[in-house]
Design an enzyme around this catalytic site. Structure first.
Site, mmCIF file in Angstrom:
data_model
loop_
_atom_site.group_PDB
_atom_site.id
_atom_site.type_symbol
_atom_site.label_atom_id
_atom_site.label_comp_id
_atom_site.label_asym_id
_atom_site.label_seq_id
_atom_site.Cartn_x
_atom_site.Cartn_y
_atom_site.Cartn_z
ATOM 1 N N THR A 37 -1.735 -16.588 22.409
ATOM 2 C CA THR A 37 -0.888 -17.600 21.753
ATOM 3 C C THR A 37 0.577 -17.427 22.184
ATOM 4 O O THR A 37 0.943 -16.395 22.761
ATOM 5 C CB THR A 37 -0.965 -17.411 20.232
ATOM 6 O OG1 THR A 37 -0.910 -16.016 19.935
ATOM 7 C CG2 THR A 37 -2.237 -17.988 19.669
ATOM 8 N N ARG A 67 1.647 -23.788 12.638
ATOM 9 C CA ARG A 67 0.550 -23.794 11.654
ATOM 10 C C ARG A 67 -0.788 -24.076 12.341
ATOM 11 O O ARG A 67 -1.850 -23.719 11.815
ATOM 12 C CB ARG A 67 0.807 -24.850 10.574
ATOM 13 C CG ARG A 67 1.879 -24.424 9.583
ATOM 14 C CD ARG A 67 2.013 -25.416 8.462
ATOM 15 N NE ARG A 67 2.905 -24.931 7.428
ATOM 16 C CZ ARG A 67 2.891 -25.343 6.169
ATOM 17 N NH1 ARG A 67 2.030 -26.251 5.781
ATOM 18 N NH2 ARG A 67 3.738 -24.864 5.291
ATOM 19 N N THR A 70 -4.533 -21.859 17.115
ATOM 20 C CA THR A 70 -5.842 -21.438 17.610
ATOM 21 C C THR A 70 -6.987 -22.116 16.861
ATOM 22 O O THR A 70 -8.157 -21.815 17.113
ATOM 23 C CB THR A 70 -5.987 -19.910 17.433
ATOM 24 O OG1 THR A 70 -5.690 -19.601 16.077
ATOM 25 C CG2 THR A 70 -5.048 -19.161 18.343
ATOM 26 N N ILE A 129 -3.058 -18.339 8.702
ATOM 27 C CA ILE A 129 -4.315 -19.083 8.560
ATOM 28 C C ILE A 129 -5.181 -18.918 9.810
ATOM 29 O O ILE A 129 -6.348 -18.539 9.729
ATOM 30 C CB ILE A 129 -4.034 -20.592 8.314
ATOM 31 C CG1 ILE A 129 -3.224 -20.785 7.024
ATOM 32 C CG2 ILE A 129 -5.337 -21.399 8.278
ATOM 33 C CD1 ILE A 129 -3.887 -20.299 5.758
ATOM 34 N N LYS A 140 -17.733 -11.679 11.926
ATOM 35 C CA LYS A 140 -19.084 -12.206 11.651
ATOM 36 C C LYS A 140 -19.956 -12.054 12.892
ATOM 37 O O LYS A 140 -21.121 -11.689 12.809
ATOM 38 C CB LYS A 140 -18.981 -13.680 11.243
ATOM 39 C CG LYS A 140 -20.350 -14.376 11.201
ATOM 40 C CD LYS A 140 -20.293 -15.768 10.651
ATOM 41 C CE LYS A 140 -21.668 -16.417 10.769
ATOM 42 N NZ LYS A 140 -21.824 -17.569 9.913
ATOM 43 N N ARG A 219 -16.476 17.414 -3.524
ATOM 44 C CA ARG A 219 -17.729 18.181 -3.561
ATOM 45 C C ARG A 219 -18.647 17.613 -4.648
ATOM 46 O O ARG A 219 -19.833 17.431 -4.453
ATOM 47 C CB ARG A 219 -17.411 19.650 -3.834
ATOM 48 C CG ARG A 219 -18.363 20.610 -3.191
ATOM 49 C CD ARG A 219 -17.648 21.833 -2.644
ATOM 50 N NE ARG A 219 -17.023 22.584 -3.720
ATOM 51 C CZ ARG A 219 -17.616 23.558 -4.406
ATOM 52 N NH1 ARG A 219 -18.859 23.901 -4.119
ATOM 53 N NH2 ARG A 219 -16.973 24.204 -5.349
ATOM 54 N N HIS A 279 -8.097 21.682 -18.779
ATOM 55 C CA HIS A 279 -8.881 20.582 -19.344
ATOM 56 C C HIS A 279 -7.974 19.465 -19.871
ATOM 57 O O HIS A 279 -8.122 18.992 -21.000
ATOM 58 C CB HIS A 279 -9.826 21.090 -20.437
ATOM 59 C CG HIS A 279 -10.919 21.944 -19.876
ATOM 60 N ND1 HIS A 279 -12.235 21.577 -19.905
ATOM 61 C CD2 HIS A 279 -10.871 23.126 -19.230
ATOM 62 C CE1 HIS A 279 -12.959 22.515 -19.306
ATOM 63 N NE2 HIS A 279 -12.154 23.462 -18.889
ATOM 64 N N GLY A 308 -6.957 30.615 -14.845
ATOM 65 C CA GLY A 308 -7.648 29.491 -14.179
ATOM 66 C C GLY A 308 -6.964 28.161 -14.440
ATOM 67 O O GLY A 308 -7.591 27.105 -14.354
HETATM 68 N N1 FAI Z 1 -2.123 -21.394 13.069
HETATM 69 C C1 FAI Z 1 -2.858 -20.821 13.948
HETATM 70 O O1 FAI Z 1 -3.697 -21.472 14.506
HETATM 71 C C2 FAI Z 1 -2.644 -19.420 14.312
HETATM 72 N N2 FAI Z 1 -3.347 -18.775 15.222
HETATM 73 C C3 FAI Z 1 -2.888 -17.532 15.303
HETATM 74 N N3 FAI Z 1 -1.903 -17.345 14.424
HETATM 75 C C4 FAI Z 1 -1.098 -16.147 14.224
HETATM 76 O O2 FAI Z 1 0.003 -16.214 15.091
HETATM 77 C C5 FAI Z 1 0.457 -14.909 15.431
HETATM 78 C C6 FAI Z 1 0.710 -14.837 16.915
HETATM 79 O O3 FAI Z 1 1.535 -15.885 17.321
HETATM 80 P P1 FAI Z 1 2.513 -15.657 18.534
HETATM 81 O O4 FAI Z 1 1.652 -15.197 19.650
HETATM 82 O O5 FAI Z 1 3.151 -16.970 18.749
HETATM 83 O O6 FAI Z 1 3.508 -14.599 18.102
HETATM 84 C C7 FAI Z 1 -0.610 -13.950 14.982
HETATM 85 O O7 FAI Z 1 -0.106 -13.238 13.899
HETATM 86 C C8 FAI Z 1 -1.767 -14.849 14.563
HETATM 87 O O8 FAI Z 1 -2.469 -14.302 13.478
HETATM 88 C C9 FAI Z 1 -1.716 -18.513 13.779
HETATM 89 N N4 FAI Z 1 -0.756 -18.712 12.832
HETATM 90 C C10 FAI Z 1 -0.891 -19.029 11.547
HETATM 91 O O9 FAI Z 1 -1.791 -19.407 10.936
#
Ligand code: FAI
Length: 517
Positions: A37, A67, A70, A129, A140, A219, A279, A308
């Site tokens: 990112t 916001r 990813t 988020i 997961k 223990r 105690h 003790g």
């Molecule tokens: N909104 C998104 O889709 C998103 N995707 C990743 N982040 C956060 O953005 C941060 C990294 O952002 P950068 O590489 O811009 O510093 C990380 O802490 C990651 O958890 C996001 N930020 C907040 O939700």
């Protein structure tokens, strides 16, 4: 050992950029393709390491002030595809999505932002988020993906990648850590939202979420047939649970509970103080100008029971005090520091546990489990108006001279370390007789007198709660106790005061109570 899963593609999105360049360079050298990112990608690129920006992968700009970065199927399908399933692999091919085998994320600093006193809007903006979504997705899908949330693990990441990837066991352990991480993050967000942002007219939170990390498996518990472990609360003030053990046998469950009681008792006094606990009850508490003297006086209260015992000192343990303690069978000693050579003296005894701890933190809440629920109360601290002798009411008798008043104040503060019903007799800054844990106050008085023996005569007494009848006070007066401090507030206070008048003793009322159950 399970087969390793090779890493050819990693998604890296980190707020905390500690160790990022070294990590990216190591992954690149191992032939791993990097996707990142905004500023994470910029930092990697600045170091001359090839990286694909998430926006180029998704074909969608990072938007709405970050916001949305990813939150895109090209990212999440790449994380969530279960590569054990041929149909998932086929679908990725159809959609033109490439799978990730490694996801490295750390989250926006929500807790730190709240702690900085930032405005609600600023705090809300720091609720991550996209990060938790990636972390949870990768966790997961741990059969196919390794997830890393802690910059301290980057060396292990490079080692695993160089070894041919993570084993299933390693991926599962990382996934468990990752879910702990997002759960703790959500506890912080939910606590703030429900208990700070939603204004309610109650001093108690409407919702309690807690995060505890296992520190040590003990223990056994209170008894040998009970298993037990020590947990440390996330974000709480450090205290006895985080004590550093400088010497001796492993701490036991009962050692911890007694050391905690001793620690609190010692720090209830401002002067140099030593508390000796057995105690969960004191068998000696004393103050003096010198800590070794305080120990001598505390030990003298009840040398039989101090055998003790668990000792806490609210000042540095001197070599002289250590020499004294080394003569006595002691389970635990805890102090904020040790003079040069003191630990060596104590360590002459192989088993004595020597702890170094931070002084108890201020106030806070106290949670007590009961069947089907829990009780939460403010911690009892000695800062009520009634804990200050200048606010006490002289109910009857001659006003205490300076020395007697100092002894009464010491007794009052020491008495609250005693399990209720509690009576504590003191003389010259030292307990001389303790009546603890009785189911009526008159028995506590008799016990204190019996334990004090000849020392009851001329001593002062403290009662953790009011005398419901004159009999407890009469028992003390008959033994020669010359001044007493108690909360007052009984419907029969007039009878108690009359008994004090008849006995010719001084009686102060505090208006404060300090039960300890
Ligand atoms: N909104 C998104 O889709 C998103 N995707 C990743 N982040 C956060 O953005 C941060 C990294 O952002 P950068 O590489 O811009 O510093 C990380 O802490 C990651 O958890 C996001 N930020 C907040 O939700």
């Amino acid at each position: 050992m399970s087969e390793r899963k090779a890493v050819s593609r990693a998604l890296v999105s980190v707020y905390d950029k500690t160790g990022l360049t070294e990590l990216a360079s190591g992954l690149h050298a191992a032939g791993v393709e990097l996707v990142s990112t905004g500023s994470t990608a910029a930092k990697i690129a600045d170091a001359g390491i090839p990286v694909t920006k998430v926006e180029d992968l998704t074909g969608f700009p990072e938007t709405l002030d970050g916001r949305v970065k990813t939150l895109h199927p090209k990212v999440h399908a790449g994380i969530l595809a279960d590569t054990r399933k041929p149909e998932h692999i086929e679908q990725l091919v159809e959609l033109g999505v490439e799978a990730f085998q490694l996801v490295i994320v750390n989250l926006y600093p929500f807790t730190q932002t709240v702690a900085s006193g930032a405005s609600p809007d600023e705090c809300v903006e720091q609720i991550d988020i996209g990060g938790p979504s990636m972390v949870r997705a990768a966790a997961k899908n741990h059969p196919s993906v390794a997830v890393v949330v802690d910059p301290a693990s980057y060396d292990d990441v490079l080692t695993a990648v160089a070894a041919g990837g993570f084993t299933l066991g390693e991926r599962t352990a990382l996934a468990a850590k990752a879910f702990q991480h997002t759960a703790a993050y959500d506890v912080a967000v939910a606590s703030w939202m429900s208990n700070v942002l939603v204004a309610e007219d109650s001093p108690f939170p409407s919702w309690l979420g807690a995060v505890w990390d296992r520190s040590t498996v003990l223990r056994y518990g209170e008894n040998p047939h009970q298993a037990a472990a020590l947990y440390i609360s996330d974000g709480g003030a450090p205290g006895l649970a985080q004590a550093e053990q400088l010497h001796g046998k492993e701490m036991s469950f009962n050692n911890y509970t007694d050391a905690d009681a001793a620690w609190r008792a010692a720090f209830d006094q401002a002067a140099p103080c030593v508390a000796i606990i057995k105690h969960a009850n004191p068998c000696g508490i004393a103050i003096a100008d010198d800590i070794a003297e305080a120990h001598r006086k505390a030990h003298a209260c009840d040398p039989v029971s101090a055998f003790g015992g668990v000792i806490a000192s609210n000042r540095e343990v001197t070599v002289q005090m250590a020499e004294q303690v080394a003569e006595i069978f002691t389970e635990v000693i805890v102090a904020p520091s040790y003079a040069d050579g003191a630990v060596e003296v104590l360590a002459r005894k192989k088993n004595v546990r020597v702890l170094l701890a931070e002084p108890p933190g201020p106030g806070g809440g106290e949670l007590k489990p009961i069947s089907g629920g829990a009780l939460l109360q403010q911690r009892d601290v000695l800062d009520a108006d009634g804990d200050d002798p200048s606010n006490w009411t002289l109910a009857v008798g001659a006003a205490a001279d300076e020395e007697t008043l100092a002894d009464l104040e010491f007794a009052w503060r020491a008495c609250r370390a005693v399990k209720s019903n509690a009576i504590l007799l003191a003389h010259d800054g030292a307990s001389v007789g303790v009546g603890m844990g009785q189911v009526n106050r008159v028995d506590a008085a008799h016990l204190a007198v019996q334990r004090a023996g000849d020392r009851a005569k001329g001593s002062v007494g403290a009662s953790d709660a009011y005398f419901p009848f004159p009999d407890g006070l009469e028992a003390l007066a008959a033994a020669g106790v010359r001044a007493i401090v108690e909360p007052g507030g009984s419907v029969r206070d007039n009878l108690v005061i009359e008994a004090a008048r008849e006995a010719g003793i001084t009686l102060y009322l505090t208006g404060a109570r300090h039960f300890a159950h």
